[in-house]
Design a protein around this motif. Structure first.
Motif, PDB file in Angstrom:
ATOM      1  N   GLY A 100     -43.275 -19.075  31.416  1.00 57.24           N
ATOM      2  CA  GLY A 100     -44.326 -19.864  30.776  1.00 57.24           C
ATOM      3  C   GLY A 100     -44.284 -21.282  31.286  1.00 57.24           C
ATOM      4  O   GLY A 100     -44.352 -21.523  32.485  1.00 57.24           O
ATOM      5  N   THR A 101     -44.106 -22.250  30.377  1.00 59.58           N
ATOM      6  CA  THR A 101     -44.038 -23.655  30.783  1.00 59.58           C
ATOM      7  C   THR A 101     -42.612 -24.108  31.051  1.00 59.58           C
ATOM      8  O   THR A 101     -42.385 -25.272  31.364  1.00 59.58           O
ATOM      9  CB  THR A 101     -44.639 -24.560  29.685  1.00 59.58           C
ATOM     10  OG1 THR A 101     -43.885 -24.376  28.476  1.00 59.58           O
ATOM     11  CG2 THR A 101     -46.097 -24.238  29.445  1.00 59.58           C
ATOM     12  N   GLY A 102     -41.659 -23.181  30.934  1.00 62.02           N
ATOM     13  CA  GLY A 102     -40.259 -23.542  31.111  1.00 62.02           C
ATOM     14  C   GLY A 102     -39.547 -22.649  32.105  1.00 62.02           C
ATOM     15  O   GLY A 102     -40.155 -22.065  32.995  1.00 62.02           O
ATOM     16  N   THR A 103     -38.241 -22.533  31.887  1.00 62.28           N
ATOM     17  CA  THR A 103     -37.379 -21.768  32.777  1.00 62.28           C
ATOM     18  C   THR A 103     -36.405 -20.937  31.953  1.00 62.28           C
ATOM     19  O   THR A 103     -35.751 -21.471  31.053  1.00 62.28           O
ATOM     20  CB  THR A 103     -36.562 -22.721  33.689  1.00 62.28           C
ATOM     21  OG1 THR A 103     -37.470 -23.540  34.425  1.00 62.28           O
ATOM     22  CG2 THR A 103     -35.667 -21.953  34.638  1.00 62.28           C
ATOM     23  N   GLU A 104     -36.324 -19.655  32.279  1.00 61.07           N
ATOM     24  CA  GLU A 104     -35.297 -18.818  31.668  1.00 61.07           C
ATOM     25  C   GLU A 104     -34.047 -18.941  32.538  1.00 61.07           C
ATOM     26  O   GLU A 104     -34.102 -18.707  33.743  1.00 61.07           O
ATOM     27  CB  GLU A 104     -35.726 -17.360  31.597  1.00 61.07           C
ATOM     28  CG  GLU A 104     -34.636 -16.493  30.962  1.00 61.07           C
ATOM     29  CD  GLU A 104     -34.958 -15.014  30.993  1.00 61.07           C
ATOM     30  OE1 GLU A 104     -34.853 -14.393  29.938  1.00 61.07           O
ATOM     31  OE2 GLU A 104     -35.305 -14.507  32.076  1.00 61.07           O
ATOM     32  N   VAL A 105     -32.946 -19.339  31.916  1.00 63.24           N
ATOM     33  CA  VAL A 105     -31.681 -19.509  32.619  1.00 63.24           C
ATOM     34  C   VAL A 105     -30.721 -18.432  32.136  1.00 63.24           C
ATOM     35  O   VAL A 105     -30.461 -18.324  30.939  1.00 63.24           O
ATOM     36  CB  VAL A 105     -31.062 -20.903  32.348  1.00 63.24           C
ATOM     37  CG1 VAL A 105     -29.739 -21.053  33.093  1.00 63.24           C
ATOM     38  CG2 VAL A 105     -32.034 -22.007  32.723  1.00 63.24           C
ATOM     39  N   THR A 106     -30.218 -17.627  33.079  1.00 60.13           N
ATOM     40  CA  THR A 106     -29.221 -16.614  32.753  1.00 60.13           C
ATOM     41  C   THR A 106     -27.894 -17.045  33.367  1.00 60.13           C
ATOM     42  O   THR A 106     -27.817 -17.330  34.562  1.00 60.13           O
ATOM     43  CB  THR A 106     -29.628 -15.228  33.279  1.00 60.13           C
ATOM     44  OG1 THR A 106     -30.877 -14.878  32.685  1.00 60.13           O
ATOM     45  CG2 THR A 106     -28.581 -14.175  32.931  1.00 60.13           C
ATOM     46  N   TYR A 107     -26.884 -17.108  32.527  1.00 58.86           N
ATOM     47  CA  TYR A 107     -25.536 -17.497  32.939  1.00 58.86           C
ATOM     48  C   TYR A 107     -24.667 -16.256  32.795  1.00 58.86           C
ATOM     49  O   TYR A 107     -24.586 -15.664  31.721  1.00 58.86           O
ATOM     50  CB  TYR A 107     -25.058 -18.623  32.021  1.00 58.86           C
ATOM     51  CG  TYR A 107     -23.707 -19.237  32.300  1.00 58.86           C
ATOM     52  CD1 TYR A 107     -22.642 -18.542  32.871  1.00 58.86           C
ATOM     53  CD2 TYR A 107     -23.464 -20.555  31.944  1.00 58.86           C
ATOM     54  CE1 TYR A 107     -21.422 -19.137  33.088  1.00 58.86           C
ATOM     55  CE2 TYR A 107     -22.229 -21.167  32.153  1.00 58.86           C
ATOM     56  CZ  TYR A 107     -21.217 -20.454  32.738  1.00 58.86           C
ATOM     57  OH  TYR A 107     -19.996 -21.037  32.939  1.00 58.86           O
ATOM     58  N   SER A 108     -24.023 -15.866  33.880  1.00 61.99           N
ATOM     59  CA  SER A 108     -23.106 -14.723  33.873  1.00 61.99           C
ATOM     60  C   SER A 108     -21.719 -15.219  34.227  1.00 61.99           C
ATOM     61  O   SER A 108     -21.569 -16.119  35.057  1.00 61.99           O
ATOM     62  CB  SER A 108     -23.547 -13.669  34.889  1.00 61.99           C
ATOM     63  OG  SER A 108     -24.828 -13.188  34.562  1.00 61.99           O
TER      64      SER A 108
END
Length: 144
Positions: A100-108
């Motif tokens: 959308g207007t942001g960022t999905e951040v996935t931390y593994s």
């Protein structure tokens, strides 16, 4: 035995802005609770960190570690352990995706400690580390 833990958060900023904060290792002591010192030891041809020394203080666990970073495009950063006093192995990554207007951040994160630790306790510690890192990152990026 190493355990793998992963979590995601949405940050209201563009991926480039989020990665800018992630890539600014010298500022980690400003926004991460556990990192007390950060020193870039080597950079790649693009000037991005390839090796970073981190002095960690997470209460019961204190460590001086060196990590090797690998950049996969503009939206993915992974790392692996070069040396540590407390850890046998440490592998992790940040993966950023527009949302959308942001960022999905996935931390593994995958960690194996030198000291004996029950799997359940280790997974809980990994989850706390990831959740704190993501919350700190979100706060740092969105406060700019």
């Amino acid at each position: 035995m190493a355990e793998h833990t992963s979590s995601s958060i949405t940050i209201e900023a563009a991926p480039a802005e989020v990665m800018g904060v992630i890539a600014d290792f010298a500022r980690y002591p400003d926004w991460t609770g556990e990192v007390k010192e950060a020193e870039v030891l080597a950079t790649d041809d693009a000037g991005r960190a390839e090796q970073v020394r981190l002095v960690m203080d997470a209460g019961a666990i204190k460590d001086d570690q060196t990590l090797r970073y690998t950049w996969a495009g503009e939206n993915e950063l992974s790392w692996t352990l070069v040396k540590s006093q407390m850890l046998r192995s440490l592998d992790g990554s940040y993966v950023l995706k527009p949302a959308g207007t942001g960022t999905e951040v996935t931390y593994s994160l995958t960690v194996d400690v030198k000291i004996p630790m029950l799997g359940m306790i280790k997974r809980k510690a990994e989850k706390v580390i990831i959740d704190r890192a993501l919350a700190g990152l979100k706060k740092r990026v969105e406060s700019k």
